[in-house]
Design a protein around this motif. Sequence first.
Motif, short mmCIF file in Angstrom:
data_model
loop_
_atom_site.label_atom_id
_atom_site.label_comp_id
_atom_site.label_asym_id
_atom_site.label_seq_id
_atom_site.Cartn_x
_atom_site.Cartn_y
_atom_site.Cartn_z
N ASN A 51 0.84 -1.21 0.00
CA ASN A 51 0.00 0.00 0.00
C ASN A 51 0.87 1.26 0.00
OD1 ASN A 51 -2.61 -1.18 0.03
ND2 ASN A 51 -3.30 0.33 1.52
N SER A 52 1.85 1.31 0.89
CA SER A 52 2.73 2.48 0.97
C SER A 52 3.47 2.70 -0.35
CB SER A 52 3.74 2.32 2.11
OG SER A 52 3.08 2.26 3.35
N ASP A 53 3.90 1.60 -0.97
CA ASP A 53 4.63 1.70 -2.24
C ASP A 53 3.75 2.31 -3.34
OD1 ASP A 53 6.73 0.54 -0.92
OD2 ASP A 53 6.62 -1.38 -1.97
N LEU A 54 2.51 1.83 -3.45
CA LEU A 54 1.62 2.34 -4.50
C LEU A 54 1.19 3.77 -4.22
CD1 LEU A 54 -0.87 -0.34 -5.87
CD2 LEU A 54 1.24 0.51 -6.86
N VAL A 55 0.92 4.10 -2.96
CA VAL A 55 0.56 5.48 -2.63
C VAL A 55 1.70 6.43 -3.01
CG1 VAL A 55 0.10 7.08 -0.73
CG2 VAL A 55 -1.11 4.90 -0.81
N ALA A 56 2.93 6.02 -2.74
CA ALA A 56 4.09 6.85 -3.05
C ALA A 56 4.29 7.03 -4.55
CB ALA A 56 5.35 6.25 -2.43
N ARG A 57 3.93 6.02 -5.33
CA ARG A 57 4.15 6.06 -6.79
C ARG A 57 2.92 6.49 -7.56
NH1 ARG A 57 5.29 0.19 -8.14
NH2 ARG A 57 5.15 1.04 -10.26
N GLU A 58 1.85 6.81 -6.87
CA GLU A 58 0.53 7.02 -7.49
C GLU A 58 0.56 7.98 -8.68
OE1 GLU A 58 -2.59 9.90 -8.11
OE2 GLU A 58 -0.97 10.25 -6.68
N GLY A 59 1.33 9.06 -8.56
CA GLY A 59 1.33 10.08 -9.61
C GLY A 59 1.80 9.58 -10.96
N GLY A 60 2.61 8.54 -10.98
CA GLY A 60 3.14 8.04 -12.24
C GLY A 60 2.47 6.77 -12.73
N LEU A 61 1.35 6.42 -12.14
CA LEU A 61 0.69 5.16 -12.48
C LEU A 61 -0.71 5.37 -13.03
CD1 LEU A 61 1.59 3.08 -9.28
CD2 LEU A 61 2.65 2.87 -11.55
N GLU A 62 -1.08 4.49 -13.95
CA GLU A 62 -2.46 4.46 -14.43
C GLU A 62 -3.34 3.68 -13.45
OE1 GLU A 62 -3.26 3.66 -18.79
OE2 GLU A 62 -1.25 2.81 -18.59
N GLU A 63 -4.64 3.90 -13.57
CA GLU A 63 -5.57 3.03 -12.83
C GLU A 63 -5.33 1.58 -13.27
OE1 GLU A 63 -10.17 3.05 -11.68
OE2 GLU A 63 -9.87 2.93 -13.84
N GLY A 64 -5.44 0.67 -12.31
CA GLY A 64 -5.28 -0.73 -12.65
C GLY A 64 -3.89 -1.27 -12.42
N ALA A 65 -3.02 -0.49 -11.76
CA ALA A 65 -1.71 -1.01 -11.37
C ALA A 65 -1.89 -1.96 -10.19
CB ALA A 65 -0.77 0.13 -10.99
N VAL A 66 -1.19 -3.10 -10.26
CA VAL A 66 -1.25 -4.11 -9.20
C VAL A 66 0.18 -4.37 -8.72
CG1 VAL A 66 -1.94 -6.46 -8.57
CG2 VAL A 66 -3.24 -5.21 -10.32
N LEU A 67 0.37 -4.32 -7.41
CA LEU A 67 1.67 -4.64 -6.83
C LEU A 67 1.49 -5.78 -5.83
CD1 LEU A 67 4.69 -4.01 -6.46
CD2 LEU A 67 4.04 -2.39 -4.66
N VAL A 68 2.25 -6.86 -6.05
CA VAL A 68 2.17 -8.05 -5.21
C VAL A 68 3.51 -8.27 -4.55
CG1 VAL A 68 1.46 -10.49 -5.14
CG2 VAL A 68 0.68 -9.02 -7.02
N ALA A 69 3.52 -8.60 -3.27
CA ALA A 69 4.77 -8.89 -2.56
C ALA A 69 4.74 -10.33 -2.06
CB ALA A 69 4.96 -7.94 -1.39
N GLU A 70 5.88 -11.00 -2.22
CA GLU A 70 6.00 -12.34 -1.65
C GLU A 70 6.11 -12.27 -0.13
OE1 GLU A 70 5.31 -14.76 -3.34
OE2 GLU A 70 6.56 -15.16 -5.10
N GLU A 71 6.62 -11.14 0.36
CA GLU A 71 6.76 -10.96 1.80
C GLU A 71 6.69 -9.47 2.10
OE1 GLU A 71 9.86 -12.23 5.40
OE2 GLU A 71 10.54 -12.26 3.32
N GLN A 72 5.97 -9.11 3.18
CA GLN A 72 5.91 -7.72 3.63
C GLN A 72 6.52 -7.63 5.02
OE1 GLN A 72 2.39 -5.19 1.97
NE2 GLN A 72 1.50 -6.99 2.94
N THR A 73 7.34 -6.60 5.22
CA THR A 73 8.01 -6.45 6.51
C THR A 73 7.38 -5.38 7.39
OG1 THR A 73 9.57 -4.88 5.53
CG2 THR A 73 10.21 -7.22 5.56
N ALA A 74 6.51 -4.55 6.81
CA ALA A 74 5.86 -3.49 7.60
C ALA A 74 4.41 -3.35 7.17
CB ALA A 74 6.60 -2.16 7.43
N ALA A 75 3.73 -4.50 7.04
CA ALA A 75 2.34 -4.48 6.60
C ALA A 75 1.46 -3.83 7.65
CB ALA A 75 1.87 -5.91 6.33
N ARG A 76 0.43 -3.14 7.18
CA ARG A 76 -0.46 -2.42 8.09
C ARG A 76 -1.90 -2.84 7.86
NH1 ARG A 76 -0.76 2.54 6.25
NH2 ARG A 76 0.42 2.07 4.37
N GLY A 77 -2.65 -2.91 8.94
CA GLY A 77 -4.08 -3.11 8.86
C GLY A 77 -4.78 -1.82 9.24
#
Length: 286
Positions: A51-77
């Motif tokens: 989530n943090s990665d996509l929010v940070a990159r939002e300005g350069g992305l089209e709708e429909g970008a998907v980012l998948v991680a095999e492992e998250q070290t600072a995941a947030r709920g």
Amino acid sequence: MTPRDDSASAHSRWSDLDRPPLNATALRRGLVRAGGLWREVDVVQRTGSTNSDLVAREGGLEEGAVLVAEEQTAARGRLDRRWTAPARSGLFFSVLLRPAEVPVARWGWLPLLTGVAVATGLSRAAGVDTALKWPNDLLVTVGGEERKAGGILAERAGDDGVVIGVGINVSLRAEELPVPGAGSLALAGAVSTDRDPLLRAVLRSLEDWYGRWRAASGDPGPSGLQETYAAGCATLGRKVRAELPGDRELVGEAVAVDADGRLILATESGVQEPVGAGDIIHLRPH
């Protein structure tokens, strides 16, 4: 999850045959198509939070970008809670949506819509009965007991974007559960824990539901979202305690989800109170 040293973690990343890596090329082939919602699908080995990665990159992305991680070290709920899981033991991904045709007042339905889509996709691909706990938890049944196997977090991104993160415990074993009330698809008797088809099914379901909702200008009635969510919501019909902002509490029976996606509680004083944000604790077995 019990801490492991880095060498053990690195070793298990390649030695755990029950947890093969995702196939990014096959995922793109199955999901990215002309005229479809999903524009790009990236898989990273490890990151703090998708989530943090996509929010940070939002300005350069089209709708429909998907980012998948095999492992998250600072995941947030929700409420900035942290959670961890072993590498490749679940589906940890975020998507960027830009629902321009939908009034911002209706964007609150997006976490609920995502819950419906995830539950629908997993039912088809994993053969597991799932239920939704308002507003954002995915529940499975393990040994006759309701357990949380997933969660959803929506965050505004820029002026016109929403990033929605999803975390689903897929192959977690009993001894790996982070808290006693957690569960996984494997523990719930899934017919498959192959994450590639599970992720494809969930994202296709999300594309379908998002398209319906957007075509109806976000109206949860005509899109079928409100009715479908209510049918799959384990919170409705239960006595619950709502822990609200400002250290307030409200106890009552959850009787409906209104047109704004709020949970309606019927209190003992006979008043129906809408709850738009807060923690919900189920007090009575379904």
